[in-house]
Design a protein around this motif. Sequence first.
Motif, PDB file in Angstrom:
ATOM      1  N   GLY A   1      -9.921   0.969   8.060  1.00  0.00           N
ATOM      2  CA  GLY A   1      -8.986   1.172   7.282  1.00  0.00           C
ATOM      3  C   GLY A   1      -9.117   1.550   5.850  1.00  0.00           C
ATOM      4  O   GLY A   1      -8.450   1.725   5.101  1.00  0.00           O
ATOM      5  N   CYS A   2     -10.490   1.567   5.436  1.00  0.00           N
ATOM      6  CA  CYS A   2     -10.901   1.963   4.232  1.00  0.00           C
ATOM      7  C   CYS A   2     -11.750   3.050   4.361  1.00  0.00           C
ATOM      8  O   CYS A   2     -12.921   3.300   5.034  1.00  0.00           O
ATOM      9  CB  CYS A   2     -11.872   0.755   3.663  1.00  0.00           C
ATOM     10  SG  CYS A   2     -12.617   0.859   1.896  1.00  0.00           S
TER      11      CYS A   2
ATOM     12  N   GLU B   1      -1.118  -1.130   3.869  1.00  0.00           N
ATOM     13  CA  GLU B   1      -0.445  -0.363   4.619  1.00  0.00           C
ATOM     14  C   GLU B   1       0.505  -1.121   5.609  1.00  0.00           C
ATOM     15  O   GLU B   1      -0.322  -2.013   6.132  1.00  0.00           O
ATOM     16  CB  GLU B   1      -1.047   0.831   5.024  1.00  0.00           C
ATOM     17  CG  GLU B   1      -1.472   1.992   4.184  1.00  0.00           C
ATOM     18  CD  GLU B   1      -1.774   3.121   4.790  1.00  0.00           C
ATOM     19  OE1 GLU B   1      -1.556   3.376   6.141  1.00  0.00           O
ATOM     20  OE2 GLU B   1      -2.021   4.187   3.980  1.00  0.00           O
TER      21      GLU B   1
ATOM     22  N   HIS C   1      -7.516  -0.082  -1.069  1.00  0.00           N
ATOM     23  CA  HIS C   1      -6.503   0.186  -0.321  1.00  0.00           C
ATOM     24  C   HIS C   1      -7.039   0.208   1.219  1.00  0.00           C
ATOM     25  O   HIS C   1      -8.073   0.643   1.625  1.00  0.00           O
ATOM     26  CB  HIS C   1      -6.216   1.840  -0.635  1.00  0.00           C
ATOM     27  CG  HIS C   1      -5.623   1.806  -2.032  1.00  0.00           C
ATOM     28  ND1 HIS C   1      -3.971   1.908  -2.234  1.00  0.00           N
ATOM     29  CD2 HIS C   1      -6.137   1.785  -3.227  1.00  0.00           C
ATOM     30  CE1 HIS C   1      -3.627   2.257  -3.546  1.00  0.00           C
ATOM     31  NE2 HIS C   1      -4.947   1.933  -4.095  1.00  0.00           N
ATOM     32  N   TRP C   2      -6.237  -0.563   1.821  1.00  0.00           N
ATOM     33  CA  TRP C   2      -6.565  -0.721   3.257  1.00  0.00           C
ATOM     34  C   TRP C   2      -5.354   0.006   4.191  1.00  0.00           C
ATOM     35  O   TRP C   2      -4.403  -0.243   4.275  1.00  0.00           O
ATOM     36  CB  TRP C   2      -6.542  -2.063   3.603  1.00  0.00           C
ATOM     37  CG  TRP C   2      -7.306  -2.254   4.819  1.00  0.00           C
ATOM     38  CD1 TRP C   2      -7.102  -2.841   5.967  1.00  0.00           C
ATOM     39  CD2 TRP C   2      -8.865  -2.553   4.820  1.00  0.00           C
ATOM     40  NE1 TRP C   2      -7.831  -2.818   6.832  1.00  0.00           N
ATOM     41  CE2 TRP C   2      -8.969  -2.940   6.178  1.00  0.00           C
ATOM     42  CE3 TRP C   2      -9.716  -2.273   3.997  1.00  0.00           C
ATOM     43  CZ2 TRP C   2     -10.538  -3.045   6.632  1.00  0.00           C
ATOM     44  CZ3 TRP C   2     -11.218  -2.478   4.309  1.00  0.00           C
ATOM     45  CH2 TRP C   2     -11.474  -2.826   5.487  1.00  0.00           C
ATOM     46  N   GLN C   3      -6.073   0.905   4.942  1.00  0.00           N
ATOM     47  CA  GLN C   3      -4.705   1.707   5.642  1.00  0.00           C
ATOM     48  C   GLN C   3      -4.560   1.128   7.248  1.00  0.00           C
ATOM     49  O   GLN C   3      -5.417   0.447   7.667  1.00  0.00           O
ATOM     50  CB  GLN C   3      -5.337   3.237   5.800  1.00  0.00           C
ATOM     51  CG  GLN C   3      -5.750   3.883   4.568  1.00  0.00           C
ATOM     52  CD  GLN C   3      -6.609   5.236   4.881  1.00  0.00           C
ATOM     53  OE1 GLN C   3      -7.073   5.701   5.802  1.00  0.00           O
ATOM     54  NE2 GLN C   3      -7.093   5.795   3.529  1.00  0.00           N
TER      55      GLN C   3
ATOM     56  N   ALA D   1      -1.609  -2.467   8.974  1.00  0.00           N
ATOM     57  CA  ALA D   1      -3.056  -2.502   8.755  1.00  0.00           C
ATOM     58  C   ALA D   1      -3.401  -4.039   9.155  1.00  0.00           C
ATOM     59  O   ALA D   1      -2.791  -4.900   9.105  1.00  0.00           O
ATOM     60  CB  ALA D   1      -3.350  -2.474   7.551  1.00  0.00           C
TER      61      ALA D   1
ATOM     62  N   GLY E   1       0.858  -1.160  -0.132  1.00  0.00           N
ATOM     63  CA  GLY E   1      -0.054  -0.007   0.081  1.00  0.00           C
ATOM     64  C   GLY E   1       0.714   1.166   0.095  1.00  0.00           C
ATOM     65  O   GLY E   1       0.421   2.325  -0.259  1.00  0.00           O
ATOM     66  N   VAL E   2       1.997   1.163   0.340  1.00  0.00           N
ATOM     67  CA  VAL E   2       2.918   2.319   0.643  1.00  0.00           C
ATOM     68  C   VAL E   2       4.307   1.791  -0.105  1.00  0.00           C
ATOM     69  O   VAL E   2       5.245   1.425   0.678  1.00  0.00           O
ATOM     70  CB  VAL E   2       3.201   2.943   1.756  1.00  0.00           C
ATOM     71  CG1 VAL E   2       3.963   4.027   1.913  1.00  0.00           C
ATOM     72  CG2 VAL E   2       1.716   3.172   2.623  1.00  0.00           C
TER      73      VAL E   2
ATOM     74  N   THR F   1     -15.446   7.277   8.719  1.00  0.00           N
ATOM     75  CA  THR F   1     -15.304   6.786   7.206  1.00  0.00           C
ATOM     76  C   THR F   1     -16.355   7.125   6.340  1.00  0.00           C
ATOM     77  O   THR F   1     -17.654   7.158   6.910  1.00  0.00           O
ATOM     78  CB  THR F   1     -14.825   5.563   7.010  1.00  0.00           C
ATOM     79  OG1 THR F   1     -15.890   4.553   7.542  1.00  0.00           O
ATOM     80  CG2 THR F   1     -13.670   4.944   7.960  1.00  0.00           C
TER      81      THR F   1
END
Length: 383
Positions: A367-368, A106, A132-134, A109, A68-69, A313
């Motif tokens: 995370g989303c 990420e 993408h999952w933060q 996560a 993710g990063v 979110t």
Amino acid sequence: MLVQGPGALAEAVRAQGGLLVDRGPLDAVVLDTSGCDSVAALRVLYDALHPAVRLLGAGGRVLLLAAGVPPSPQAAACARAVEGFTRSLAKELGRRGATANCLYLEPGAALDAPLAFFCSERSAYVCGQALHWQAASATARPARRISVVTGAAGGIGAATVRRLAAEGDCVLCVDVPQADAALRALAAETSGEALPLDLTAPGAPAQLAQAVQRAGGADVLVHNAGITRDRSLGRMSAQEWDQVLDLNLRAILAIDAALDAAGALNAAAREICLASISGIAGNAGQANYAASKAGLVGYVAARGQQLAARGSTVNAVAPGFIETAMTHAIPFMVRTVGRRLNSLRQGGRPADVAEAIAFLARPEARGCNGQVLRVCGQSWLGA
């Protein structure tokens, strides 16, 4: 379930009740490629999945984890290669009712929520998608969770009410006064509350905000209400344009503004907007509808940044061809083609969309944020 990745991944799978095996038939395959930083490292896609897909059972699930990063341009290239691989594999697997999806992860996560969704029957009509999952800590589930669902009387709305009620939520069911009987029957069935309200009427956002405040504030808000007025642009009336934009977009912005002003969205709230693949790919004869739904995609991306500071979110769910009363009114041949224009070669059910909404509404889904999850069987329309 076959898992290839670091020990933490195997632990997360076990925590979800997964049994780790290396022989078929497999219900799910999870492959962590987040460490790939060279073309040579991408060989893991072939080495791991070439034998695994042949062991995958009918209706199986494949989930690929990408960086993710990415720490370098080379790693970024690898992550995007994994997404492209996923989309292609999904089109192969769809022929037997199996799916493949990609999660940009990420560092740090938590995987509990996405594993529970993407590796189960809950994601049956989600295929070929990338989220993408933060890295974000989960929020505690309220002892009494209040959910608000608009357009609740039938179709996707009713399925969502029932799904959230099954989670133990107290649901405020909102729909137009003309649907009062169905709305009240649904509220009684789910031990919720009915609110007949035309969301485009003057004062409606304030009325809804007051009702939400009386209920104790919203922990989950589902903007499902919407209409179509299909016609080519040259034949479309100004009224048909305004009707669609007023309900599908303007009302949502006004409701959110009213809820924000009243402080009626609780901390760590989950907001989900119903977009559409028409808003992503466009559709002839739906210029008004596509504009309204594309507007929601842009809206959740920007609003997500605003809500993140309070642990809340907002995301969009974009359904494809879903079997509802609306689609049953489409001519038979057009309806048949619509069902087939995806990798799974079938239409979805309102319950499939409701499962995606319930997933994004989970406290563990922090995370989303600001994203779009397509529930379309990997429609051939759009990316």
